[in-house]
Write an enzyme that holds these catalytic residues in place. Sequence first.
Site, PDB file in Angstrom:
ATOM      1  N   THR A  13      -3.488 -28.010  -2.316  1.00  0.00           N
ATOM      2  CA  THR A  13      -3.033 -27.068  -1.348  1.00  0.00           C
ATOM      3  C   THR A  13      -2.181 -25.952  -2.289  1.00  0.00           C
ATOM      4  O   THR A  13      -1.425 -26.372  -3.259  1.00  0.00           O
ATOM      5  CB  THR A  13      -2.067 -27.869  -0.526  1.00  0.00           C
ATOM      6  OG1 THR A  13      -1.083 -28.489  -0.668  1.00  0.00           O
ATOM      7  CG2 THR A  13      -2.918 -28.783   0.418  1.00  0.00           C
ATOM      8  N   SER A  15      -2.779 -23.384  -3.784  1.00  0.00           N
ATOM      9  CA  SER A  15      -3.044 -23.284  -5.063  1.00  0.00           C
ATOM     10  C   SER A  15      -3.640 -21.949  -5.667  1.00  0.00           C
ATOM     11  O   SER A  15      -4.586 -21.813  -6.489  1.00  0.00           O
ATOM     12  CB  SER A  15      -4.339 -24.205  -5.285  1.00  0.00           C
ATOM     13  OG  SER A  15      -5.328 -23.941  -4.066  1.00  0.00           O
ATOM     14  N   THR A  16      -3.317 -20.942  -4.925  1.00  0.00           N
ATOM     15  CA  THR A  16      -3.680 -19.429  -5.396  1.00  0.00           C
ATOM     16  C   THR A  16      -2.741 -18.898  -6.492  1.00  0.00           C
ATOM     17  O   THR A  16      -3.083 -17.788  -7.165  1.00  0.00           O
ATOM     18  CB  THR A  16      -3.641 -18.522  -4.133  1.00  0.00           C
ATOM     19  OG1 THR A  16      -2.146 -18.609  -3.737  1.00  0.00           O
ATOM     20  CG2 THR A  16      -4.539 -18.999  -2.956  1.00  0.00           C
ATOM     21  N   GLY A  18       0.765 -20.051  -9.501  1.00  0.00           N
ATOM     22  CA  GLY A  18       1.655 -21.043  -9.763  1.00  0.00           C
ATOM     23  C   GLY A  18       1.189 -22.394 -10.303  1.00  0.00           C
ATOM     24  O   GLY A  18       0.037 -22.481 -10.887  1.00  0.00           O
ATOM     25  N   ILE A  19       2.107 -23.551 -10.170  1.00  0.00           N
ATOM     26  CA  ILE A  19       1.431 -24.859 -10.479  1.00  0.00           C
ATOM     27  C   ILE A  19       0.400 -25.240  -9.949  1.00  0.00           C
ATOM     28  O   ILE A  19      -0.561 -25.784 -10.377  1.00  0.00           O
ATOM     29  CB  ILE A  19       2.778 -25.744 -10.168  1.00  0.00           C
ATOM     30  CG1 ILE A  19       3.880 -25.304 -10.997  1.00  0.00           C
ATOM     31  CG2 ILE A  19       2.267 -27.192 -10.066  1.00  0.00           C
ATOM     32  CD1 ILE A  19       5.147 -26.277 -10.802  1.00  0.00           C
ATOM     33  N   GLY A  20       0.094 -24.820  -8.548  1.00  0.00           N
ATOM     34  CA  GLY A  20      -1.060 -25.169  -7.847  1.00  0.00           C
ATOM     35  C   GLY A  20      -2.232 -24.518  -8.131  1.00  0.00           C
ATOM     36  O   GLY A  20      -3.398 -25.250  -8.447  1.00  0.00           O
ATOM     37  N   SER A 141       9.727 -33.034  -7.061  1.00  0.00           N
ATOM     38  CA  SER A 141      10.591 -32.016  -8.004  1.00  0.00           C
ATOM     39  C   SER A 141      11.749 -32.852  -8.563  1.00  0.00           C
ATOM     40  O   SER A 141      12.321 -33.842  -7.861  1.00  0.00           O
ATOM     41  CB  SER A 141      11.181 -30.839  -7.244  1.00  0.00           C
ATOM     42  OG  SER A 141      12.280 -30.400  -7.901  1.00  0.00           O
ATOM     43  N   TYR A 154      16.379 -28.020   0.418  1.00  0.00           N
ATOM     44  CA  TYR A 154      15.253 -28.165  -0.592  1.00  0.00           C
ATOM     45  C   TYR A 154      15.200 -29.564  -1.145  1.00  0.00           C
ATOM     46  O   TYR A 154      14.203 -30.295  -1.115  1.00  0.00           O
ATOM     47  CB  TYR A 154      15.101 -27.135  -1.425  1.00  0.00           C
ATOM     48  CG  TYR A 154      13.948 -27.357  -2.677  1.00  0.00           C
ATOM     49  CD1 TYR A 154      12.478 -26.971  -2.485  1.00  0.00           C
ATOM     50  CD2 TYR A 154      14.328 -27.744  -3.857  1.00  0.00           C
ATOM     51  CE1 TYR A 154      11.620 -27.197  -3.393  1.00  0.00           C
ATOM     52  CE2 TYR A 154      13.118 -28.054  -4.960  1.00  0.00           C
ATOM     53  CZ  TYR A 154      12.113 -27.564  -4.521  1.00  0.00           C
ATOM     54  OH  TYR A 154      11.015 -27.733  -5.471  1.00  0.00           O
TER      55      TYR A 154
END
Length: 264
Positions: A13, A15-16, A18-20, A141, A154
């Site tokens: 999810t 995932s366009t 950064g980390i994803g 995190s 957060y």
Amino acid sequence: MHINLTGKTALVTASTGGIGFAIAQGLAATGATVVINGRSDSSVQKALARIREALPQASLSGAVADLSNADGVDALIAALPAVDILVNNAGIYGLVDFFETDDACWENYWQTNVMSGVRLSRALVPAMVERGWGRVVFISSESGLNIPADMIHYGVTKTAQLSLSRGLAKRVAGSGVTVNSVLPGPTLSDGLAHMLDEERVRSGKTLEAVAAEFVMQHRPTSLIQRAATVEEVANMVVYVCSTQASATSGAALRVDGGVVDDIV
């Protein structure tokens, strides 16, 4: 170690970028069929094109859905094939003082960071259990352990993900499905790069150098004394999704550079 996930289908999810995105590309490199998810068709198509440029033989598909609400999750589930690997990466963060976070802010963070993973796991994990194999990973995190005073809302959601992951691992115990959390620390994601861009331009230093200074100012317990790359975080996630990681379940695996000052 050679990780081969040919024949497995993975949903990552958000995932366009950064980390994803790094996780999605890492899984695609192992031979898995990867579903790229984002909130707009343009972002999904750009991500697909980037991975295909790097991995021409990659097996990919795209799914547009906003996971901050139940309707968006339902739409994504309806568009999915059978999923063997679920990486719950969708999440938001931002600096907001506790006394300025109203109920709407708390609800938005809870729905996006926690309930998206709840809903997807509830829908997709039973079929993994029936097949006798599956991987679920929650991208939490270090802030879930080391609650930041400037974004308590957060941190609370990231702690909740740890509870969710551990509890779900117990629920599916002995089924062949593993459930784990991965806890990145400061990471050179698109968001951090954007936040540090003004200082990078002002100082004339590289992004990596500015990020290292940021880490040492705000996370002085860091042992690597720099920000991790998105690929370094993705490497841990890809391993946890592998067949080689079959004895790892219910774990909270830190890729925090040693920020959390704890020996356990």
